[in-house]
Design a protein around this motif. Structure first.
Motif, PDB file in Angstrom:
ATOM      1  N   VAL A 205       0.842  -1.201   0.000  1.00 41.23           N
ATOM      2  CA  VAL A 205       0.000   0.000   0.000  1.00 41.23           C
ATOM      3  C   VAL A 205       0.878   1.252   0.000  1.00 41.23           C
ATOM      4  O   VAL A 205       0.612   2.224  -0.708  1.00 41.23           O
ATOM      5  N   PHE A 206       1.944   1.232   0.797  1.00 42.20           N
ATOM      6  CA  PHE A 206       2.830   2.397   0.873  1.00 42.20           C
ATOM      7  C   PHE A 206       3.544   2.645  -0.450  1.00 42.20           C
ATOM      8  O   PHE A 206       3.832   3.789  -0.797  1.00 42.20           O
ATOM      9  N   ARG A 207       3.864   1.573  -1.174  1.00 43.86           N
ATOM     10  CA  ARG A 207       4.539   1.772  -2.464  1.00 43.86           C
ATOM     11  C   ARG A 207       3.617   2.505  -3.442  1.00 43.86           C
ATOM     12  O   ARG A 207       4.087   3.305  -4.248  1.00 43.86           O
ATOM     13  N   GLU A 208       2.327   2.250  -3.371  1.00 45.12           N
ATOM     14  CA  GLU A 208       1.377   3.014  -4.180  1.00 45.12           C
ATOM     15  C   GLU A 208       1.211   4.425  -3.629  1.00 45.12           C
ATOM     16  O   GLU A 208       1.145   5.406  -4.375  1.00 45.12           O
ATOM     17  N   PHE A 209       1.123   4.518  -2.303  1.00 44.00           N
ATOM     18  CA  PHE A 209       0.886   5.797  -1.638  1.00 44.00           C
ATOM     19  C   PHE A 209       1.976   6.803  -2.022  1.00 44.00           C
ATOM     20  O   PHE A 209       1.708   7.988  -2.273  1.00 44.00           O
ATOM     21  N   MET A 210       3.219   6.340  -2.074  1.00 45.76           N
ATOM     22  CA  MET A 210       4.340   7.261  -2.264  1.00 45.76           C
ATOM     23  C   MET A 210       4.499   7.730  -3.695  1.00 45.76           C
ATOM     24  O   MET A 210       5.398   8.544  -3.999  1.00 45.76           O
ATOM     25  N   ARG A 211       3.624   7.309  -4.563  1.00 44.07           N
ATOM     26  CA  ARG A 211       3.544   7.939  -5.892  1.00 44.07           C
ATOM     27  C   ARG A 211       2.974   9.354  -5.787  1.00 44.07           C
ATOM     28  O   ARG A 211       3.130  10.160  -6.710  1.00 44.07           O
ATOM     29  N   HIS A 212       2.316   9.636  -4.675  1.00 46.27           N
ATOM     30  CA  HIS A 212       1.747  10.970  -4.456  1.00 46.27           C
ATOM     31  C   HIS A 212       2.820  11.838  -3.809  1.00 46.27           C
ATOM     32  O   HIS A 212       2.966  11.902  -2.596  1.00 46.27           O
ATOM     33  N   ARG A 213       3.570  12.528  -4.636  1.00 52.64           N
ATOM     34  CA  ARG A 213       4.755  13.236  -4.162  1.00 52.64           C
ATOM     35  C   ARG A 213       4.442  14.602  -3.563  1.00 52.64           C
ATOM     36  O   ARG A 213       5.349  15.355  -3.213  1.00 52.64           O
ATOM     37  N   THR A 214       3.164  14.932  -3.451  1.00 54.98           N
ATOM     38  CA  THR A 214       2.777  16.163  -2.757  1.00 54.98           C
ATOM     39  C   THR A 214       2.584  15.930  -1.264  1.00 54.98           C
ATOM     40  O   THR A 214       2.240  16.864  -0.537  1.00 54.98           O
ATOM     41  N   PHE A 215       2.769  14.711  -0.802  1.00 60.54           N
ATOM     42  CA  PHE A 215       2.772  14.389   0.623  1.00 60.54           C
ATOM     43  C   PHE A 215       4.216  14.382   1.125  1.00 60.54           C
ATOM     44  O   PHE A 215       5.153  14.178   0.356  1.00 60.54           O
ATOM     45  N   SER A 216       4.391  14.568   2.420  1.00 58.57           N
ATOM     46  CA  SER A 216       5.678  14.324   3.067  1.00 58.57           C
ATOM     47  C   SER A 216       5.548  13.046   3.893  1.00 58.57           C
ATOM     48  O   SER A 216       4.551  12.860   4.597  1.00 58.57           O
ATOM     49  N   TYR A 217       6.567  12.180   3.814  1.00 52.23           N
ATOM     50  CA  TYR A 217       6.494  10.871   4.450  1.00 52.23           C
ATOM     51  C   TYR A 217       7.692  10.605   5.362  1.00 52.23           C
ATOM     52  O   TYR A 217       8.811  11.022   5.055  1.00 52.23           O
ATOM     53  N   ASN A 218       7.448   9.912   6.434  1.00 51.07           N
ATOM     54  CA  ASN A 218       8.486   9.254   7.219  1.00 51.07           C
ATOM     55  C   ASN A 218       7.968   7.889   7.634  1.00 51.07           C
ATOM     56  O   ASN A 218       6.964   7.796   8.344  1.00 51.07           O
ATOM     57  N   GLU A 219       8.658   6.837   7.177  1.00 47.65           N
ATOM     58  CA  GLU A 219       8.220   5.459   7.409  1.00 47.65           C
ATOM     59  C   GLU A 219       9.179   4.753   8.353  1.00 47.65           C
ATOM     60  O   GLU A 219      10.377   5.056   8.392  1.00 47.65           O
ATOM     61  N   GLU A 220       8.678   3.794   9.100  1.00 54.44           N
ATOM     62  CA  GLU A 220       9.545   3.003   9.974  1.00 54.44           C
ATOM     63  C   GLU A 220      10.606   2.290   9.136  1.00 54.44           C
ATOM     64  O   GLU A 220      10.372   1.967   7.966  1.00 54.44           O
ATOM     65  N   SER A 221      11.764   2.053   9.725  1.00 51.81           N
ATOM     66  CA  SER A 221      12.899   1.532   8.972  1.00 51.81           C
ATOM     67  C   SER A 221      13.279   0.125   9.403  1.00 51.81           C
ATOM     68  O   SER A 221      13.520  -0.132  10.590  1.00 51.81           O
ATOM     69  N   GLY A 222      13.386  -0.773   8.431  1.00 53.54           N
ATOM     70  CA  GLY A 222      13.855  -2.123   8.693  1.00 53.54           C
ATOM     71  C   GLY A 222      15.360  -2.207   8.854  1.00 53.54           C
ATOM     72  O   GLY A 222      15.896  -3.270   9.176  1.00 53.54           O
ATOM     73  N   ARG A 223      16.054  -1.096   8.626  1.00 49.30           N
ATOM     74  CA  ARG A 223      17.500  -1.071   8.871  1.00 49.30           C
ATOM     75  C   ARG A 223      17.808  -0.886  10.351  1.00 49.30           C
ATOM     76  O   ARG A 223      18.845  -1.332  10.834  1.00 49.30           O
ATOM     77  N   TYR A 224      16.923  -0.197  11.047  1.00 41.98           N
ATOM     78  CA  TYR A 224      17.237   0.246  12.402  1.00 41.98           C
ATOM     79  C   TYR A 224      16.425  -0.436  13.494  1.00 41.98           C
ATOM     80  O   TYR A 224      16.699  -0.254  14.668  1.00 41.98           O
ATOM     81  N   ARG A 225      15.423  -1.205  13.120  1.00 41.56           N
ATOM     82  CA  ARG A 225      14.625  -1.894  14.131  1.00 41.56           C
ATOM     83  C   ARG A 225      14.234  -3.273  13.629  1.00 41.56           C
ATOM     84  O   ARG A 225      14.147  -3.513  12.414  1.00 41.56           O
TER      85      ARG A 225
END
Length: 244
Positions: A85-105
């Protein structure tokens, strides 16, 4: 949410979460922005003194697609949904996003499995296809195959972590059905553009065919926004759900 799986505490869901974290968004924001071009600074008392005129101005702006007054607002949503869902959501580049990271947790074992009301079968060709319910056997297959695949992938993820493999490498085995979370911030104009594409409505001036899972997110966001800016939302609906 379903009960925990005993083997690795894997959980399965078929819903999404959307919460309003903070907002500076009201119909008055639109009116102030619009009236500065002709009257200069306006007061809230002026806006409240003639609500019918204010409603008419917002409808005029929406109808004639004067879009910039709708940008003077801000809404921040917390969203929990499957990664696809987020991969589709982030096509909307007029939003600002911060997503949880699988690198750090270490990622939590919560996965999406389509619910019994999810239409499963695609019929027709791209641009012309429709989705139908599917049979009981197809629903059983989807649920069982999804659960087993997710359990297996999460076992592999844990094995790598326990062997000392970095999180950013171990996560490569996890599917896009894994739940993630993010903050998404937008203004009303950006949200209307999102809703015009991600909510299917028969009364829309332009048809849209969103994937059901992102539509579930969009429906919840729209319900929250409609309470924050009822005049703007009403004008959006009255004018074919077209982003100005």
């Amino acid at each position: 949410m379903a009960a925990a799986e005993p083997e690795t505490d894997v959980k399965f869901r078929s819903d999404v979460d959307v919460e309003l974290v903070k907002a500076a968004a009201s119909d008055a924001d639109v009116l102030w922005a619009a009236r500065v071009s002709t009257k200069g600074e306006s007061s809230l008392a002026e806006i409240e003194a003639d609500p019918a005129r204010s409603r008419g101005l917002i409808n005029f702006l929406m109808r004639d697609r004067h879009g910039t007054p709708f940008e003077h607002s801000s809404m921040t949503f917390y969203v929990s949904a499957p990664i696809f869902v987020f991969r589709e959501f982030m096509r909307h580049r007029t939003f600002s996003y911060n997503e949880e990271s699988g690198r750090y947790r270490r990622l939590t074992p919560v996965f999406y499995v389509p619910g019994p009301d999810r239409k499963l079968v695609q019929e027709g060709r791209p641009g012309k296809y429709v989705f139908t319910d599917g049979t009981a056997e197809q629903h059983k297959l989807v649920a069982e195959a999804t659960r087993e695949s997710c359990r297996q992938s999460y076992r592999a993820y844990l094995e790598m972590l326990e062997a000392g493999v970095a999180r950013e490498v171990a996560r490569t085995v996890l599917p896009v059905g894994l739940y993630s979370s993010m903050y998404a911030t937008c203004n009303a104009r950006a949200l209307m553009n999102f809703l015009s594409l991600r909510v299917r409505r028969d009364d829309s001036a332009f048809p849209s065919f969103p994937q059901r899972e992102i539509e579930m997110v969009a429906e919840k966001m729209e319900a929250i926004w409609a309470e924050l800016m009822p005049l703007t939302h009403a004008a959006f609906e009255a004018n074919g759900r077209v982003c100005p």
